[in-house]
Design a protein around this motif. Structure first.
Motif, short mmCIF file in Angstrom:
data_model
loop_
_atom_site.label_atom_id
_atom_site.label_comp_id
_atom_site.label_asym_id
_atom_site.label_seq_id
_atom_site.Cartn_x
_atom_site.Cartn_y
_atom_site.Cartn_z
N HIS A 136 0.88 -1.20 0.05
CA HIS A 136 -0.01 -0.06 -0.08
C HIS A 136 0.78 1.33 0.15
N LEU A 137 1.97 1.19 0.71
CA LEU A 137 2.81 2.62 0.80
C LEU A 137 3.45 2.63 -0.76
N ARG A 138 3.90 1.40 -1.35
CA ARG A 138 4.63 1.75 -2.44
C ARG A 138 3.54 2.26 -3.28
N GLU A 139 2.53 1.82 -3.27
CA GLU A 139 1.24 2.40 -4.20
C GLU A 139 1.19 3.93 -4.37
N LEU A 140 1.27 4.20 -2.73
CA LEU A 140 0.97 5.67 -2.60
C LEU A 140 2.31 6.51 -3.14
N ARG A 141 3.47 5.99 -3.12
CA ARG A 141 4.52 6.78 -3.81
C ARG A 141 4.78 6.82 -5.29
N GLY A 142 3.61 5.75 -5.83
CA GLY A 142 3.73 5.66 -7.24
C GLY A 142 4.57 4.59 -7.90
N LYS A 143 5.07 3.44 -6.94
CA LYS A 143 5.90 2.78 -7.23
C LYS A 143 5.38 1.18 -7.54
N LYS A 144 4.08 1.10 -7.87
CA LYS A 144 3.19 -0.16 -8.09
C LYS A 144 4.18 -1.19 -8.96
N LYS A 145 4.00 -2.22 -8.37
CA LYS A 145 4.79 -3.18 -9.19
C LYS A 145 4.00 -3.51 -10.52
N TRP A 146 4.84 -3.46 -11.69
CA TRP A 146 4.09 -3.90 -12.97
C TRP A 146 3.73 -5.32 -13.03
#
Length: 112
Positions: free
Chosen positions: A95-105
């Motif tokens: 969730h924190l990665r998604e907030l930073r815009g680093k969602k895994k492709w």
């Protein structure tokens, strides 16, 4: 009745050749050692008479059923009856990665 059985037992204990033959035959039928042996040979007999290690349930089924218990814990977690802190941490980290815009492709073939 017990008198007749006692008579046969007494006959089997006598030292006649017939009694010896009958005792050997009885031992062969029931899978026992036919003749008297020393302790060293009896140890080998007992080793071979035991079940093999890979056939013993106390050795083969030692560990619990990991797959089934893991699936059960996932179901209990989805119902809110079990708290898996490691899974909570992984979800929070994602969730924190998604907030930073680093969602895994993930390729479109493997998306749910």
């Amino acid at each position: 009745m017990s008198f007749k059985m006692n008579k046969y037992l007494d006959l089997a204990k006598t030292g006649t050749s017939y009694a010896k033959h009958m005792n050997r035959l009885s031992n062969r039928i029931f899978g026992e050692v036919t003749r008297t042996t020393n302790k060293k040979s009896m140890k080998v007999v007992t080793l071979f008479s035991e079940r093999p290690i890979n056939k013993r349930p106390e050795i083969v089924d030692y560990y619990p059923r990991h797959v089934e218990s893991d699936l059960l814990m996932k179901h209990l977690r989805s119902y809110g009856l079990y708290r898996d802190e490691h899974e909570d941490f992984k979800e929070e980290y994602q969730h924190l990665r998604e907030l930073r815009g680093k969602k895994k492709w993930i390729p479109p073939l493997f998306r749910k």
